[in-house]
Design a protein around this motif. Structure first.
Motif, short mmCIF file in Angstrom:
data_model
loop_
_atom_site.label_atom_id
_atom_site.label_comp_id
_atom_site.label_asym_id
_atom_site.label_seq_id
_atom_site.Cartn_x
_atom_site.Cartn_y
_atom_site.Cartn_z
N THR A 94 0.84 -1.20 0.00
CA THR A 94 0.00 0.00 0.00
C THR A 94 0.88 1.24 0.00
OG1 THR A 94 -0.18 -0.14 2.42
CG2 THR A 94 -1.99 -1.07 1.13
N ALA A 95 0.30 2.34 -0.46
CA ALA A 95 1.05 3.59 -0.61
C ALA A 95 1.38 4.21 0.75
CB ALA A 95 0.27 4.57 -1.47
N THR A 96 2.35 5.09 0.73
CA THR A 96 2.82 5.78 1.92
C THR A 96 2.63 7.28 1.75
OG1 THR A 96 4.52 4.10 2.34
CG2 THR A 96 4.85 6.26 3.35
N ILE A 97 2.18 7.94 2.81
CA ILE A 97 2.17 9.40 2.86
C ILE A 97 3.42 9.83 3.61
CG2 ILE A 97 1.02 11.48 3.70
CD1 ILE A 97 -1.63 9.98 3.45
N ALA A 98 4.27 10.59 2.93
CA ALA A 98 5.52 11.07 3.52
C ALA A 98 5.47 12.59 3.63
CB ALA A 98 6.71 10.64 2.66
N GLU A 99 5.75 13.12 4.80
CA GLU A 99 5.67 14.57 5.01
C GLU A 99 6.89 15.04 5.79
OE1 GLU A 99 2.55 17.94 6.76
OE2 GLU A 99 2.15 15.81 7.02
N HIS A 100 7.39 16.22 5.41
CA HIS A 100 8.45 16.84 6.19
C HIS A 100 8.16 18.34 6.31
CE1 HIS A 100 10.37 18.65 2.61
NE2 HIS A 100 10.15 17.50 2.00
N THR A 101 8.90 19.00 7.14
CA THR A 101 8.61 20.40 7.48
C THR A 101 8.95 21.36 6.35
OG1 THR A 101 10.80 20.74 8.44
CG2 THR A 101 9.05 19.93 9.92
N GLY A 102 9.66 20.88 5.35
CA GLY A 102 10.17 21.74 4.28
C GLY A 102 11.69 21.79 4.29
N VAL A 103 12.27 21.40 5.43
CA VAL A 103 13.74 21.33 5.54
C VAL A 103 14.14 19.87 5.57
CG1 VAL A 103 15.75 21.88 6.95
CG2 VAL A 103 13.86 23.53 6.76
N LEU A 104 14.88 19.46 4.56
CA LEU A 104 15.28 18.05 4.47
C LEU A 104 16.57 17.96 3.67
CD1 LEU A 104 14.09 15.29 5.39
CD2 LEU A 104 13.28 15.01 3.04
N HIS A 105 17.52 17.25 4.23
CA HIS A 105 18.84 17.10 3.59
C HIS A 105 19.27 15.67 3.79
CE1 HIS A 105 23.36 18.43 3.43
NE2 HIS A 105 22.95 17.91 2.29
N GLY A 106 19.57 14.99 2.69
CA GLY A 106 20.00 13.61 2.82
C GLY A 106 20.22 12.96 1.48
N LEU A 107 20.17 11.65 1.50
CA LEU A 107 20.49 10.88 0.30
C LEU A 107 19.74 9.56 0.36
CD1 LEU A 107 24.10 10.56 -1.10
CD2 LEU A 107 22.52 8.64 -1.18
N ALA A 108 19.20 9.13 -0.77
CA ALA A 108 18.47 7.87 -0.84
C ALA A 108 19.11 6.94 -1.85
CB ALA A 108 17.01 8.12 -1.20
N VAL A 109 19.17 5.67 -1.50
CA VAL A 109 19.69 4.63 -2.38
C VAL A 109 18.54 3.71 -2.76
CG1 VAL A 109 21.33 2.72 -2.60
CG2 VAL A 109 21.91 4.71 -1.20
#
Length: 311
Positions: A84-99
């Motif tokens: 099932t799908a995911t709802i992802a939320e952040h404050t607007g500040v996000l720094h990182g890396l995804a593999v």
């Protein structure tokens, strides 16, 4: 490996290509640094990709889009296959890396832990251990994105060198499911492996974290989304009769009994109808950068939309 001159501190998104020996297992690297004035909510649909996100700054709140519950906040997080799908939320500040890893790559890197991630989220350091926490710190202090991508090449290259392989029968089943977009009957897979239906399910869960039927549903959904968005993006003059792909035609093409079956299955996995999903992507595409212009996380797959009109 692709290289970029964008400094590590610059805002935006940077894509990296893994070293050639890793490409059967690693689909890509995605670096990001966002500093928006308002929170951002995304709908992440089920895919056949496992993701490990390394957080340098900010957290991501995650909840299920179909059966909402109180959201849980995570920093670095490995995300296994989810039906099932995911709802992802952040404050607007996000720094990182995804593999982005193939299921085979996740199993080769993390062994049976990859199967245990199916349908779950967890803080990465708690699941994958102190080595991953140490890697996150090294990545955060690297001078630029190319240096980070090189670190990831080294980290995953070392894991793959000695990691376990999939059971040959599981590999065969997965290949049949992918080739058919999830439409091959489970009975055919049982006969092909020589296992009982119960043993097939247990072994598949050990390797992917989901049963074959659930994995098949993800592959069929991805095929549906690919066909749907391709038809949406095609100029009207290139469509037969100048019309958009009808719901009935889409259902027939993607292996559903009829349009009603397609709509029910889509809503059960994504949390909205195909029409609403497309409308959300059209709305997002019209927004200015960086909040708009929804970018799918993995090339060749439809993964995301902003939560503007969907749901």
């Amino acid at each position: 490996m692709s290289r970029t001159l964008l400094p590590a501190g610059a805002p935006g998104t940077v894509l990296g290509t893994p070293a050639a020996p890793l490409r059967p297992y690693v689909l890509g690297y995605r670096g990001y640094r966002l500093a928006l004035r308002q929170p951002l909510r995304r709908l992440e649909v089920p895919t056949d990709v496992l993701t490990v996100a390394f957080a340098f700054e900010g957290t991501m709140s995650l909840t299920d889009a179909v059966s909402p519950a109180p959201a849980a906040a995570f920093g670095s997080v490995p995300a296994g296959l989810r039906r099932t799908a995911t709802i992802a939320e952040h404050t607007g500040v996000l720094h990182g890396l995804a593999v982005s890893l193939t299921p085979q790559g996740a199993f080769r890197a993390f062994g049976p832990l990859a199967g245990e991630l199916g349908g779950h989220w967890a803080e990465a350091g708690e699941v994958l251990g102190p080595r991953l926490r140490a890697l996150t710190d090294r990545l955060a202090h690297a001078p630029n994105w190319p240096a980070r991508f090189a670190m990831l090449d080294g980290y995953f290259g070392a894991l793959f060198a000695y990691g376990p392989d999939w059971d040959p029968s599981v590999h065969w089943v997965w290949r049949q499911l992918r080739r058919s977009h999830g439409l091959v009957p489970i009975g055919t897979l049982v006969q092909g492996t020589g296992w009982s239906r119960r043993r097939l399910e247990l072994r598949f869960r050990e390797h992917l974290g989901l049963a074959p039927k659930q994995a098949a549903g993800i592959l069929r959904l991805q095929h549906t989304l690919t066909v749907l968005t391709a038809a949406e993006d095609r100029p009207a003059g290139d469509r037969p009769g100048g019309d958009r792909l009808t719901g009935a035609a889409l259902a027939a093409r993607c292996g559903y009994y009829d349009q009603s079956h397609l709509d029910r299955s889509f809503r059960a996995m994504v949390g909205c109808s195909p029409r609403e999903f497309l409308a959300s992507r059209r709305t997002a595409a019209a927004l200015p950068e960086p909040a708009g212009r929804v970018s799918d996380r993995v090339a060749g797959r439809v993964t995301s939309t902003l939560l503007n009109t969907c749901g």
